[in-house]
Structure formats: structure tokens, C-alpha cells
Design an enzyme around this catalytic site. Structure first.
Site, PDB file in Angstrom:
ATOM      1  N   ASP A   1      27.645  43.505  49.884  1.00  0.00           N
ATOM      2  CA  ASP A   1      28.455  44.609  50.391  1.00  0.00           C
ATOM      3  C   ASP A   1      28.103  45.890  49.652  1.00  0.00           C
ATOM      4  O   ASP A   1      27.665  45.871  48.499  1.00  0.00           O
ATOM      5  CB  ASP A   1      29.949  44.302  50.264  1.00  0.00           C
TER       6      ASP A   1
ATOM      7  N   GLU B   1      32.408  42.710  46.425  1.00  0.00           N
ATOM      8  CA  GLU B   1      32.345  43.172  45.044  1.00  0.00           C
ATOM      9  C   GLU B   1      32.774  44.623  44.919  1.00  0.00           C
ATOM     10  O   GLU B   1      33.385  45.022  43.928  1.00  0.00           O
ATOM     11  CB  GLU B   1      30.926  43.000  44.494  1.00  0.00           C
TER      12      GLU B   1
END
Length: 381
Positions: free
Chosen positions: A72, A136
Site C-alpha cells: 500500500d 502499513e
């Protein structure tokens, strides 16, 4: 045998628009690559977040080398300010551009490529685990923690783990992370009594109380540092009243602080200190102060030893630099993994992460793959 091109894999990952919490096709791509190389893959999705667990070898083997990372990425910001397509992975003068190029699709591509080549060329006596999250950059509630929960339920284990976050300030190979400071934030609401500014005795002004509290917190020396950590810090990040009038004493004022703390503190001990300061100021000014605390992660340290030596040796052999063992910077998912196994972080130069025109030198992607390959060779050799 044909080697896996880490730069090409990086480019294909960048072209996946995986802005948190969107998977964007990145984990689907990695699952395809790893499955084709003989890795057992399983999704550990939770809470709308996509996560990928992959293992080559027997999960019961006592030696298991793990890699952790995320696909991500943060939002683009001002897209018009980008001079290159943010999801184009275009290369100019040996530099690849795109969101996630540094943080951290190149790191994921490098360790995935190194792992695939290692099991194909020299099948290890042991297992290789790859745990990749799509959460994250956000709250990290359903990311690496979900992967670790899945591993616990499935009887999976990493003996050691490398997190592939960018760790080098300026030169490739100059720094690895053997720990991280803890992080916490505290929100304060001071409530008094609203009134006319010409008659302050009829009001109870929350602003002086907030000013006193913020000054007490910001001027307090938390510590002078420890053997492996810099001194802890407290930053006042906002004080708000939302009062547009000059003749009104407001009833309420809000303030927030952020603390980055070393291993001489815990979230609980700092919360206790904050509460004692709040109680003292509330009593002094006759106001009510409510406090809310969020501990994002505790400080931790993987003591210098076999794992940091293995990483340092691989880095030095490839770059000629002996990396500094550091605990600087913000938080990472290593804060979750440290409860599972010894963990060290090593990755690229991170100068452009989260910036417009985020980019990475293509040569560094290949170099990073070679460093990870050296780690695998040394660990299983």
C-alpha cells in the site's frame, strides 16, 4: 536459469494503484509470481484490508527466514505537481518514477525476486516466509498484525525477519534499523466557564490552563538517551479554541502532543506521567481536563548480534559500507514482528518517499536484490 528481474517487478507493482486501503492488484501479482515459484500462498485479509502470506518449504522446519513489507502507498497529493505519471513506473536517466517506488514496492520486489531465485537455484534446508500487507501506511490495525494472527493460528513461524523499509538516509548501505522508538499521542480538552472578556472574574478561562499544561509538558526532560537510543522527545502539535470573538472567553480549549520515546519508558509509564501533570494543572486553575491517549507502538530493540551481523556482512560485501546500527526514525511494522521473532530492517535510500515524483535509481533495486540474496545465502549456507 533465468533470474527474476527485480526492477521489472517493481515497475509492475508501481502500476498497481494500491493507495491504502485499495489492493490495486499488487498482492494478486505477487501471489502469481510466488505461486509459480513453488511458494504456498494464502490470503490473510481482515477488516477490508488485503494481506498475503507465502511460504516455501516445510512450516515445521526449525529454521525459517522471513521478509516483511507492504504494497500500500500514500495518496498522490497534488497530482498536477507530478512531472511523471504517478502510476506509470517510467524510467528517465536510470531513475524509475512512481508512487511507492521508494516506499516500498522496490523493497518488496527485491526480496521477492531474491527469494524466488534462491529457492530455484539453491533450494534451502529450511523455509522462507514472505508476509506482505496492504495496511502499513494507514492505521496498521488489520495488516501485519492480521498476518501474525494468521501465522499463530496456522502454526507458522519465522525464526528471524527482515523488514524491507527504506533505512538509508543518503547512501545505499549506510544504515540498518535494529529497533525503533515508541510512539504515542495524547489529546487534551480543557473545560472552563465561558464569559465576557470584560468580566473575567465571572468566567473560568481554559486557555491559561492549557498554556501552562503545554509548557510543563514541552519543557520537561524525559531522559538523556540510552545505550542505543537518542533522547525521547515530546512535541506540541496543536492548540485549538475555534474562538473568532475578541470579547468572549471560551469555555473549551483543545491541545495535542506527540511523544517519541526510547526504551527507558513505556506507553503506560508515560500515560501515568501525563495524567499527573493534567491533575496538577486542573487543580491549580480550577478547570476540568479530559485526556485521551493512543499508543501506536512501544519502543523495542533487537540487540546487536547474529542477525544484525548477518545483515551488516551482506550489506558491506555488496556496497563496501559497514552500516550503522540505528534506532532513529518513525515507526514501522517491525514493532509488531518483534513479539514474534528477532527483526532487523534494511532497505533503500528513502529521500523521496511520500514526495511528489517519488523515485528510485534502477541500479539500487538490483543492488538491493543482491544484498537480500546474500542474506539468504549466508543464513542457509
Amino acid at each position: 536459469m533465468t533470474q527474476t528481474d527485480a526492477a521489472d517487478l517493481t515497475a509492475r507493482l508501481i502500476r498497481c494503484p494500491s493507495v491504502t486501503p485499495q489492493e490495486g492488484g499488487a498482492l494478486v501479482l505477487l501471489e502469481q509470481e510466488l505461486s509459480a515459484a513453488g511458494f504456498h500462498c494464502m490470503r490473510a485479509d481482515r477488516g477490508g484490508i488485503s494481506n498475503l502470506f507465502a511460504r516455501w518449504g516445510d512450516k515445521a522446519h526449525p529454521r525459517s527466514f522471513g521478509f516483511n513489507g507492504h504494497t500500500d502507498v500514500v495518496p498522490l497529493g497534488d497530482e498536477a505537481a507530478w512531472t511523471m505519471p504517478p502510476f506509470g513506473a517510467e524510467v528517465k536517466d536510470g531513475v524509475m518514477y512512481g508512487r511507492g517506488a521508494t516506499d516500498m514496492k522496490s523493497g518488496v520486489a527485491a526480496f521477492v525476486a531474491a527469494a524466488i531465485d534462491h529457492v530455484r537455484d539453491t533450494p534451502p534446508d529450511g523455509a522462507i516466509v514472505i508476509a506482505i500487507t496492504g495496511d502499513e501506511e494507514a492505521d496498521a490495525i488489520d495488516g501485519t498484525t492480521a498476518l501474525l494472527d494468521h501465522m499463530a493460528r496456522a502454526g507458522e513461524q519465522m525464526s528471524v525477519c527482515i523488514v524491507g523499509e527504506p533505512t538509508c538516509p543518503e547512501k545505499m548501505g549506510e544504515m540498518i534499523k535494529i529497533g525503533r522508538r515508541g510512539s504515542m499521542s495524547a489529546w487534551f480538552t480543557v473545560t472552563g466557564v465561558q464569559g465576557h472578556s470584560a468580566y473575567p472574574h465571572r468566567a473560568r478561562n481554559p486557555l491559561p490552563a492549557m498554556a501552562r499544561l503545554m509548557d510543563r509538558l514541552a519543557s520537561h526532560v524525559l531522559d538523556k538517551g540510552t545505550a542505543h537510543f537518542d533522547p525521547s522527545t515530546l512535541a506540541v502539535v496543536t492548540i485549538d479554541t475555534g474562538n473568532p470573538a475578541t470579547n468572549v472567553i471560551p469555555a473549551e480549549c483543545r491541545g495535542t502532543v506527540n511523544i517519541r520515546f526510547n526504551d527507558s519508558h513505556s506507553g503506560a509509564s508515560l500515560t501515568g506521567w501525563l495524567q499527573s501533570e493534567v491533575d496538577a494543572v486542573a487543580t491549580e486553575f480550577g478547570v476540568t481536563i479530559d485526556m485521551k491517549v493512543k499508543v501506536s507502538g512501544e519502543s523495542f530493540l533487537t540487540p546487536p548480534g547474529a542477525l544484525s551481523d548477518l545483515v551488516s556482512d551482506a550489506v558491506e560485501a555488496e556496497t563496501g559500507l559497514r552500516p550503522v546500527l540505528s534506532t532513529t526514525g518513525g515507526t514501522s511494522d517491525a514493532r509488531f514482528i518483534k513479539d514474534h521473532c528477532p527483526v532487523v530492517e534494511f532497505g533503500l535510500v528513502g529521500q523521496t518517499m511520500h514526495q511528489v515524483d517519488e523515485r528510485v535509481e534502477v541500479a539500487q533495486i538490483h543492488q538491493l536484490k543482491r544484498i537480500y540474496a546474500r542474506m539468504l545465502g549466508a543464513y542457509f549456507g
